[in-house]
Design a protein around this motif. Structure first.
Motif, short mmCIF file in Angstrom:
data_model
loop_
_atom_site.label_atom_id
_atom_site.label_comp_id
_atom_site.label_asym_id
_atom_site.label_seq_id
_atom_site.Cartn_x
_atom_site.Cartn_y
_atom_site.Cartn_z
N LEU A 12 0.94 -1.29 0.18
CA LEU A 12 0.22 0.30 -0.23
C LEU A 12 0.69 1.15 0.02
CD1 LEU A 12 -3.12 -1.40 2.31
CD2 LEU A 12 -2.93 -0.36 0.19
N CYS A 15 1.82 2.22 -3.92
CA CYS A 15 1.02 2.99 -4.13
C CYS A 15 0.82 4.19 -4.05
CB CYS A 15 -0.29 2.03 -3.54
SG CYS A 15 -1.16 0.31 -4.36
N TYR A 16 0.65 4.26 -3.04
CA TYR A 16 0.71 5.96 -2.27
C TYR A 16 2.38 6.70 -2.63
CZ TYR A 16 -3.37 6.01 0.03
OH TYR A 16 -4.81 5.21 0.22
N ILE A 18 3.98 5.99 -5.77
CA ILE A 18 3.59 6.20 -6.82
C ILE A 18 1.98 7.04 -7.35
CG2 ILE A 18 1.34 5.15 -9.09
CD1 ILE A 18 2.51 2.96 -8.24
N LEU A 19 1.15 7.52 -6.13
CA LEU A 19 0.49 8.69 -6.16
C LEU A 19 1.11 10.34 -6.07
CD1 LEU A 19 -2.99 7.61 -4.00
CD2 LEU A 19 -2.44 7.40 -6.62
N PHE A 20 2.22 9.90 -5.03
CA PHE A 20 2.64 11.35 -5.01
C PHE A 20 4.00 11.11 -6.09
CE2 PHE A 20 6.51 13.49 -2.96
CZ PHE A 20 6.27 13.80 -2.41
N GLN A 22 2.84 10.62 -9.25
CA GLN A 22 2.29 11.51 -10.27
C GLN A 22 1.62 12.38 -9.96
OE1 GLN A 22 1.96 10.18 -12.89
NE2 GLN A 22 -0.12 10.86 -13.84
N LEU A 23 1.63 13.06 -8.36
CA LEU A 23 1.45 14.57 -8.17
C LEU A 23 1.95 15.92 -8.58
CD1 LEU A 23 -1.18 15.78 -6.40
CD2 LEU A 23 0.75 15.61 -4.18
N ASN A 24 3.55 15.17 -8.01
CA ASN A 24 4.76 15.88 -8.80
C ASN A 24 4.43 16.22 -10.01
OD1 ASN A 24 6.80 16.82 -6.65
ND2 ASN A 24 5.69 14.86 -5.82
N TRP A 26 1.76 16.65 -11.94
CA TRP A 26 1.42 17.16 -12.63
C TRP A 26 1.88 19.03 -11.79
CZ3 TRP A 26 -0.04 15.25 -16.46
CH2 TRP A 26 -1.38 14.34 -17.20
N GLN A 27 1.77 19.03 -11.29
CA GLN A 27 1.80 19.85 -9.93
C GLN A 27 3.18 20.59 -10.72
OE1 GLN A 27 -0.33 19.37 -6.22
NE2 GLN A 27 -1.10 20.81 -7.05
N VAL A 28 4.20 19.69 -10.36
CA VAL A 28 5.64 20.67 -10.56
C VAL A 28 6.35 20.45 -12.06
CG1 VAL A 28 8.32 20.50 -10.19
CG2 VAL A 28 6.00 20.24 -8.21
N SER A 31 3.28 21.50 -14.72
CA SER A 31 2.28 22.85 -14.76
C SER A 31 2.59 23.62 -15.30
CB SER A 31 3.04 22.84 -13.28
OG SER A 31 2.17 24.10 -12.60
#
Lengths: 494, 444
Positions: A12, A15-16, A18-20, A22-24, A26-28, A31
């Motif tokens: 798990l 998994c998180y 990977i989320l972090f 992917q968040l980077n 889009w956001q960095v 952006s």
């Protein structure tokens, strides 16, 4: 089971992770790419709800400003244009639905307070919601622009007025145009219909025809043919052409005629003031394609005009290759027919260049930008774009153009108020082939006062109907130019 | 010590609430005082409920849930005043359900006895939306039930009931299943009578969820079942077989159902369907892009551009206004909550409680991954609520019930390992009092 639970925990967490990551992405990492996407109207929305500066003319008339109004119980900001359609081609529009255009687009950073300097002020006052928007001050004048609008009236065409010494655009009007309030009004529900209607109109009201369209110049182009031959010492004021009513250039059997089939000839002053066609066809052939094309390049043909508004277009003449096997075309382009096309603004710049001793200035509509406290952010300093002719050639051309006003094609209509002497060249660009109904654009390009030039003007009336086409540049465009020049000289002083 | 953590979560919510109001309208709203007092009261009530009813429980559970709930509530308030009022009411009910569950469930192990009851209840809840006149379709999935003034999703509660069933069943038969005494050639399989009831129960649930077009819940329940089977039997082969079955099922679903194919196509390329089905996903990405490191600030962005920003896409709304920092905090809170849940699972001595804690942790851990991953385009988007954060009463109340059971297991685990004295529960104290009374009364 504890081993499995530990592995599950690791799974798990992976998994998180990977989320972090992917968040980077889009956001960095991506952006800016997302912010710049044309479908993303967040920046526009932000600007829309923020204070926005005004656009003000040189004679201090506000032509674009933001007001607050009530929309379904909410106070919203909306752009308004108090002068309605008068400056639409310059300010453009600023809307939620259709984006923005013209100065609203190109000067957005200043108007919305996004330049580095304005943002710095914001940073100094972190906790107050300070208005850091800036104003755009135009070189254009509301009084001259109004005169241009009234003088042109309901006819399709353009009027451009320049300060000959600086290149400042004092007026730039074309009709048809549009009222940007229709597009920016947030209480209207029919804005999309209006936008589609304006967009579908083949007269292109959303386009600034004065600098975004080009038209056949007709005899006004003879100024450039003459200038080239003078510079090349091919002709001078003593050169004489024989009286003739037809001339058949090489490679064809189709003869060239003068306007209305008349017999025309004489010295340079006479053929210029009477605007004979045949002498200029002969000059073009004698000069040859290479020299004439190079001369038009010197005048800035083939290059987008260096105006400080979005997407200006270029005047066109043609390339050497175009004329190699088509000498008849070279001959008729020598007097402004055929494939030669000029932007109305460029035509005004030609007159301004002659008036300014051969120096062609960079045209501009924005003279400065200022912040909320009145501090100047940017200011435009006049610069020379090109020097197509020397001052002697300019002086000879001035004499020839004075002749046009005194006893030539413009003698009817260009006698300015208070006895001020103008210099001009008219043009009647024939659009129809033989046998078709007569269609012609009416042109005039002029400057005044002839002895100490201040203002240059170009007027173009599109040949869309019989009424326009039956007249000549001098009779139709001349009175428009006179009316605008009279007012401009009065408000600007001697 | 523990009160400080929960006070911190409350303070973060209070400040975020005020900042959002200031960011939007540059003024403190009139009802702010009342709101802050109610918030404080709720936090204090929940805190004392844990202190008196489950004093030995892991101290992270409640503060993390309050933090997620608080950020979610602020975001919902910022998106819509109307939904804010509804969510406030649901918050009261949620905290009430949390305390209520702690009071009612005192020995989690007792729940195992009612496993078939939970299964029946769970399937009943799942089937409710299919009842004509009662259930209705919203957002493409028939998972809603209309009960006069309120709408709710019974599936949120069904997940918990089914998790209790699976945990109970596996706790009882896991050794028999793992032994694999039925041999066909070289294969060692469990006896059919040990696994068939379970497989059928699982099949019924998944078929119902797929039938309701509730892709997110189908995916969640499938994974929950496979992982619990793996943990219970300690056999990797179950995980491998389960995941292979999932892959086969996914391919079949892709070819059979248009709405599954749509989701995959949007996942791979939302841009080509910008003005249609891909609009929401693209707007979500624009929101993340606009947010950058620190976000636009609460009330300063444009999250209302995202359709359903208060539900499935609330993570994108947080990404726009609180940026990478805010989103990382949300992710960290979920990781810590998962950690606390699985730590509880490995601390307790009873197989049923171990499996139940694992299952419940998986429900919110996986659900959060499915929806955040969908919004971030890590996996195809399947609409489920982000636990504690998204708008929606059923989800919020169900997650507080789930949290209460985890707290209860955690409390019990501490007493089993001797970290805390195994004191009597409320009902045991009540029984004792009655016994004492009876003993003191003179016999006649």
């Amino acid at each position: 089971m504890n081993r499995q639970i530990r592995r599950l925990a690791l799974g798990l967490i992976a998994c998180y992770a990977i989320l972090f990551l992917q968040l980077n992405v889009w956001q960095v990492a991506r952006s800016d790419e997302l912010k710049d996407d044309s479908r993303n109207n967040r920046e526009l929305l932000r600007d829309f709800n923020s204070p926005r500066g005004r656009i003000i003319t040189a004679d201090e008339v506000v032509v674009a400003e933001t007001i607050e109004r009530d929309l379904d119980g909410n106070v919203v900001r909306q752009r308004t244009y108090p002068e309605r359609d008068l400056f639409a081609n310059v300010t453009g529009y600023f809307t939620l639905g259709f984006g923005s255009s013209q100065l609203e687009r190109s000067e957005n950073d200043v108007l919305a307070g996004r330049t580095a300097e304005q943002q710095l002020q914001l940073a100094q006052n972190l906790f107050t919601d300070q208005d850091v928007s800036g104003d755009v001050i135009l070189a254009m004048r509301e009084d001259i622009q109004s005169a241009a609008k009234e003088a042109l009236g309901e006819r399709e065409g353009s009027v451009v007025v320049l300060d000959v010494r600086t290149g400042a655009v004092l007026a730039m009007w074309s009709w048809p145009t549009f009222d940007p309030n229709i597009l920016s009004d947030r209480t209207r529900t029919d804005t999309l219909d209006w936008f589609n209607f304006l967009n579908a109109d083949n007269r292109k009201p959303l386009l600034a025809n004065a600098y975004q369209e080009r038209y056949m110049p007709g005899s006004t182009f003879k100024v450039i043919t003459t200038a080239t031959a003078l510079r090349d010492s091919l002709i001078d004021l003593t050169t004489v052409w024989e009286q003739e009513n037809a001339f058949t250039p090489p490679q064809t059997t189709d003869p060239i005629e003068n306007y209305g089939g008349s017999t025309c000839g004489g010295d340079l002053t006479e053929v210029f003031t009477r605007s004979c066609n045949i002498p200029f066809a002969r000059i073009a052939l004698t000069l040859g394609a290479k020299k004439l094309v190079r001369a038009t390049d010197d005048w800035g043909f083939g290059e987008n005009l260096p105006l400080d508004l979005p997407r200006p277009v270029a005047s066109v003449f043609g390339t050497v290759n175009d004329f190699e096997d088509d000498l008849p075309m070279l001959a008729i382009q020598g007097f402004g027919q055929g494939n030669a096309q000029m932007v109305p603004l460029h035509m005004a710049m030609v007159a301004a260049t002659i008036a300014n001793g051969g120096k062609m200035m960079v045209p501009y509509v924005v003279s400065s930008t200022v912040d909320r406290n009145g501090k100047v952010l940017t200011s435009t300093s006049p610069t020379v774009w090109r020097t197509p002719i020397d001052s002697e050639t300019a002086a000879i051309l001035t004499e020839l153009m004075i002749g046009v006003v005194r006893n030539g094609t413009a003698s009817c209509c260009m006698q300015l108020a208070n006895g001020v002497q103008a210099a001009a060249k008219t043009g009647t660009a024939q659009l129809n082939a033989k046998g078709e109904p007569m269609r012609s654009h009416a042109w005039i390009t002029a400057f005044a006062p002839a002895n100490a030039p201040k203002i240059a003007i170009a007027v173009m009336v599109k040949g869309v109907n019989d009424e326009v086409s039956a007249s000549t540049g001098g009779r139709l465009a001349g009175p428009i130019a006179k009316r605008v020049l009279d007012l401009a000289l009065r408000v600007l002083g001697p | 010590m523990k009160f400080r953590l929960i006070a911190l979560a409350g303070l973060i919510t209070a400040f975020a609430y005020l900042l959002a109001a200031l960011g939007e309208n540059s003024e403190i709203p009139a009802g702010a005082g009342t709101f802050l007092i109610v918030l404080l009261l709720l936090v204090v009530v929940a805190h004392f409920a844990v202190k008196y009813l489950a004093s030995a429980a892991d101290r992270l559970f409640l503060p993390l849930a309050v933090f997620l709930h608080g950020i979610g509530f602020v975001m919902i308030t910022r998106l819509s005043d109307r939904l804010s009022g509804l969510q406030a009411t649901w918050s009261l009910i949620g905290i009430g359900a949390f305390v209520g569950t702690l009071v009612i469930v005192q020995r989690v192990n007792d729940l195992a006895r009612y496993k078939w009851g939970f299964f029946t209840g769970g399937v009943f809840l799942l089937l409710l939306p299919l009842v004509p006149g009662l259930g209705f379709t919203n957002g493409g999935a028939r998972i809603w039930v209309n009960l006069g003034p309120i709408n709710f999703q019974p599936g949120e509660f069904a997940k918990i009931a089914l998790a209790i069933f699976v945990a109970g069943y596996l706790a009882e038969r896991r050794e028999l299943i793992a032994a694999g005494t039925w041999t066909i050639g070289r294969l060692h399989l469990p006896e059919p009578r040990d696994v068939l009831p379970l497989l059928m129960a699982w099949g019924v649930s998944v078929v119902v969820m797929v039938g309701e077009k509730d892709l997110g819940s189908s995916l969640l329940f499938f994974m929950l079942f496979v992982v619990m089977l793996w943990v219970a039997t300690e056999k990797m082969s179950y995980l491998v077989v389960g995941l292979s079955m999932f892959a086969v099922g996914a391919v079949i679903a892709y070819n059979m159902f248009d709405h599954v194919r749509d989701r995959v196509e949007i996942w791979l390329d939302p841009w080509s369907q910008y003005s249609g089905k891909g609009y929401q996903v693209v707007q979500g990405m624009f929101a993340f892009g606009a947010g950058g490191y620190t976000g636009s600030g609460l009330g300063k962005g444009f999250p209302t551009r995202i359709p359903a920003a208060q539900n499935d896409f609330i993570f994108a709304a947080i990404g726009e206004e609180l940026g990478l920092l805010g989103c990382t905090a949300i992710l960290a809170a979920f990781v810590l909550l998962i950690g606390a849940g699985l730590r509880t699972a490995s601390r307790t001595q009873r197989p049923f409680e171990q499996l139940l804690a694992t299952g419940l942790t998986l429900i919110f851990g996986l659900q959060a991954f499915i929806i955040i991953g969908g919004v971030l385009r890590v996996v195809p988007l399947t609409g489920v609520a982000l636990p504690f954060v998204s708008y929606g009463g059923s989800s919020l109340v169900a997650n507080y019930v789930l949290l209460a059971i985890l707290v209860r297991i955690s409390d019990g685990a501490a007493r089993q390992v001797g970290d805390a004295p195994d004191t009597l529960t409320l009902s045991e104290r009540w029984e004792l009092r009655k016994l004492r009374k009876a003993a003191n009364e003179p016999a006649n």
